[in-house]
Design a protein around this motif. Structure first.
Motif, mmCIF file in Angstrom:
data_model
loop_
_atom_site.group_PDB
_atom_site.id
_atom_site.type_symbol
_atom_site.label_atom_id
_atom_site.label_comp_id
_atom_site.label_asym_id
_atom_site.label_seq_id
_atom_site.Cartn_x
_atom_site.Cartn_y
_atom_site.Cartn_z
ATOM 1 N N GLU A 367 0.821 -1.206 0.000
ATOM 2 C CA GLU A 367 0.000 0.000 0.000
ATOM 3 C C GLU A 367 0.858 1.260 0.000
ATOM 4 O O GLU A 367 0.526 2.261 -0.650
ATOM 5 C CB GLU A 367 -0.938 -0.018 1.203
ATOM 6 N N TRP A 414 -8.963 1.342 -7.979
ATOM 7 C CA TRP A 414 -8.936 1.310 -6.518
ATOM 8 C C TRP A 414 -10.105 2.098 -5.932
ATOM 9 O O TRP A 414 -10.328 3.254 -6.296
ATOM 10 C CB TRP A 414 -7.632 1.904 -5.986
ATOM 11 N N GLU A 415 -10.807 1.486 -5.034
ATOM 12 C CA GLU A 415 -11.846 2.190 -4.284
ATOM 13 C C GLU A 415 -11.177 3.091 -3.261
ATOM 14 O O GLU A 415 -10.245 2.673 -2.571
ATOM 15 C CB GLU A 415 -12.755 1.185 -3.576
ATOM 16 N N GLU A 416 -11.621 4.328 -3.158
ATOM 17 C CA GLU A 416 -10.985 5.333 -2.287
ATOM 18 C C GLU A 416 -9.476 5.326 -2.509
ATOM 19 O O GLU A 416 -8.692 5.022 -1.616
ATOM 20 C CB GLU A 416 -11.307 5.061 -0.817
ATOM 21 N N LYS A 421 -5.027 2.047 2.883
ATOM 22 C CA LYS A 421 -5.873 0.928 3.300
ATOM 23 C C LYS A 421 -5.197 -0.390 2.918
ATOM 24 O O LYS A 421 -5.445 -0.941 1.843
ATOM 25 C CB LYS A 421 -7.244 1.050 2.632
ATOM 26 N N GLU A 423 -5.750 -3.369 3.768
ATOM 27 C CA GLU A 423 -6.667 -4.498 3.596
ATOM 28 C C GLU A 423 -7.006 -4.765 2.128
ATOM 29 O O GLU A 423 -7.379 -5.892 1.766
ATOM 30 C CB GLU A 423 -7.965 -4.243 4.370
ATOM 31 N N ARG A 424 -6.871 -3.771 1.278
ATOM 32 C CA ARG A 424 -7.209 -3.953 -0.127
ATOM 33 C C ARG A 424 -6.287 -4.977 -0.812
ATOM 34 O O ARG A 424 -6.621 -5.498 -1.879
ATOM 35 C CB ARG A 424 -7.181 -2.614 -0.860
ATOM 36 N N HIS A 425 -5.133 -5.246 -0.225
ATOM 37 C CA HIS A 425 -4.181 -6.187 -0.829
ATOM 38 C C HIS A 425 -4.296 -7.611 -0.274
ATOM 39 O O HIS A 425 -3.622 -8.512 -0.764
ATOM 40 C CB HIS A 425 -2.743 -5.686 -0.603
ATOM 41 N N LYS A 427 -5.601 -11.266 0.317
ATOM 42 C CA LYS A 427 -6.308 -12.271 -0.469
ATOM 43 C C LYS A 427 -6.369 -13.575 0.315
ATOM 44 O O LYS A 427 -5.598 -13.800 1.247
ATOM 45 C CB LYS A 427 -5.603 -12.502 -1.807
#
Length: 518
Positions: A367, A414-416, A421, A423-425, A427
């Motif tokens: 991130e 990407w959202e926002e 963040k 957490e977006r990465h 899986k």
């Protein structure tokens, strides 16, 4: 013999005559056929292509026949103010919609509410952006605001700030007493004029004073920049400031030549840029000292209560600082530390063999690379031959620059995108051990034939650096930095303008350090 030769010759002449006659007839027929086919093909072409093209909608009617390259800019310069000239053209043409070409740009005047609804309601999303104008670029420092900024990430971010923080119902109620106070002051000012000057009121001065004072109260918690007149009216400083503000407003979207031929920016052929810069310098003369002092107060810790800001300037400064990563987000910092404690414990130091299980730590690093690449562009790639990419022709020798900054912050991916963040990465199958993304949603190392061959080594080095520092020490912001870390970048690079200075304290048992550092 002679008779035989003569007969043979006459026979040859007769045959050639027949051949010539047959050839002429055939040639004539062939030529006629070619002509007929030519006309048929011509009209077929006109019907299928030219006719079809002519059936497509054209531009609105041109009010002025444009010149090559410059369009109607000469007429625009000869007919100032431009807005009045356009109104006269529309009136003379009795038109509700038209077209004027300035440079290579088409300007579409609309004089009908019905047509306007088609632009702003039916197709609102299509026409939701703003033009890139020199006055807007100068006054907003490169379109860092919202109202006049073209569509993009910055506009979306600032629009969210305006809606959620600046213009929300809560803020509106919170600032009501400021507005009430300036409404009282307006009445007081006019009353004083009644008592001292016979009630003669310059409504422009009174209305501008009120609007300016309300704005200053909401943003700066002050009414005046300088000394007030005895009657409560604006002094020299107030008049200079408000005149400059209205000068800037008057030069926004004001038909500047360089807005239509960007290559002319800086030449200031019509004096537009000079006026804007001079007016902006006056505004900044009054705004900047207050802003700089307030920022310093936040950095020094004199102001730290983000829940109880004094005015909108405090709101903006606190929001600016809140975008900082890791140290500015203690909950993320804590979560990453807890993962290391859970996987590694506190009796030994993290090793490379631990990395596959440290998914949140790796997510934090990814991130950070997504939001803060070391360079804006990837190393250039050069095309070796002519080619076509997504329908576009790319000629041989072209330099292809991939923006790490733009790709990593793309709202389409990407959202926002501007929010830190990790957490977006995450899986289900874990987080990659290398700082790459299969879909190229962010760039750290390159890929393909010219991809970095040391990608694994580079990734491991970054992971180790971060994991060890995170495991072994607790970190806090240096008092000299204020309550948060300022992530403002240098003007000429992607590095922080001010080096990060943080306070470290050991967090593991003393013997762990002694064993590994002996």
């Amino acid at each position: 013999m002679d008779n035989y030769a003569t007969a043979l010759w006459n026979s040859f002449i007769h045959q050639m005559s027949n051949v010539s006659s047959t050839f002429s007839t055939t040639f004539l027929r062939f030529s006629t056929t070619l002509v007929v086919m030519g006309f048929a093909l011509y009209y077929l072409y006109k019907f299928l292509f030219v006719g079809k093209r002519n059936m497509q909608p054209g531009l609105p009617p041109f009010l002025v026949k444009p010149w090559p390259i410059v369009g109607s800019l000469p007429e625009m310069l000869r007919n100032k103010p431009t807005f009045r000239w356009i109104h006269k053209l529309m009136k003379d043409a009795n038109s509700e919609i038209a077209c004027i070409r300035f440079g290579n740009l088409h300007v579409i005047p609309v004089f009908s509410s019905e047509i306007a609804r088609e632009f702003l309601k039916t197709q609102d999303a299509v026409f939701a952006s703003r033009p890139d104008i020199i006055s807007g670029h100068i006054t907003t420092k490169g379109f860092l605001t919202t109202a006049i900024s073209p569509m993009g990430d910055q506009w979306k971010k600032m629009r969210k700030v305006m809606v959620n923080e600046m213009l929300s119902p809560i803020r509106h109620r919170w600032l009501q007493d400021r507005r009430d106070k300036e409404a009282d002051n307006l009445v007081r000012y006019v009353y004083n004029l009644c008592m001292s000057e016979g009630g003669l009121v310059d409504m422009r001065v009174a209305s501008r004073q009120y609007c300016g004072n309300v704005t200053k109260q909401m943003f700066f918690s002050t009414r005046y920049f300088g000394k007030v007149k005895e009657n409560g009216g604006p002094g020299f400083e107030e008049e200079e400031h408000i005149n400059a503000v209205f000068t800037l407003l008057g030069h926004l979207f004001a038909f500047c030549v360089s807005d239509y031929i960007p290559m002319l920016r800086g030449l200031d052929l019509d004096g537009h840029e000079k006026v804007v810069k001079e007016a902006l310098s006056v505004v900044e003369k009054y705004h900047d000292p207050i802003i700089d002092e307030r920022i310093q107060q936040w950095k020094n810790g004199e102001k730290s209560d983000q829940e109880n800001p004094n005015d909108l300037l405090d709101v903006l400064i606190s929001l600016k600082d809140e975008k900082a990563e890791m140290l500015n987000h203690p909950e993320i910092f804590k979560k990453a530390t807890e993962e290391i404690d859970r996987v590694v414990g506190k009796e030994r130091l993290v090793e490379e063999s631990d990395f596959p299980k440290l998914n949140y730590v790796k997510a934090c690093i990814r991130e950070a690379f997504r939001l803060h690449p070391i360079a804006a562009f990837n190393v250039p790639h050069v095309s070796l031959e002519d080619t076509t990419v997504v329908g576009y022709f790319i000629p041989k020798g072209s330099h292809v620059l991939i923006s790490r900054y733009a790709v990593g912050r793309s709202p389409k991916v990407w959202e926002e995108p501007l929010k830190f963040k990790p957490e977006r990465h995450l899986k289900e199958d874990g987080v990659s051990l290398t700082l790459t993304d299969a879909d190229l949603r962010f760039f750290s190392f390159s890929t393909g034939l010219r991809g970095c061959k040391g990608i694994h080594l580079g990734s491991i080095m970054v992971f180790m650096l971060f994991a060890r520092l995170l495991q072994c020490f607790s970190w806090s912001i240096s008092p000299g930095n204020g309550p948060t870390i300022d992530l403002t970048e240098e003007e000429h690079s992607m590095f922080m303008a001010k080096p990060l200075v943080a306070v470290a304290k050991p967090r593991l048992p003393a013997h762990v350090y002694l064993v590994h550092l002996a």
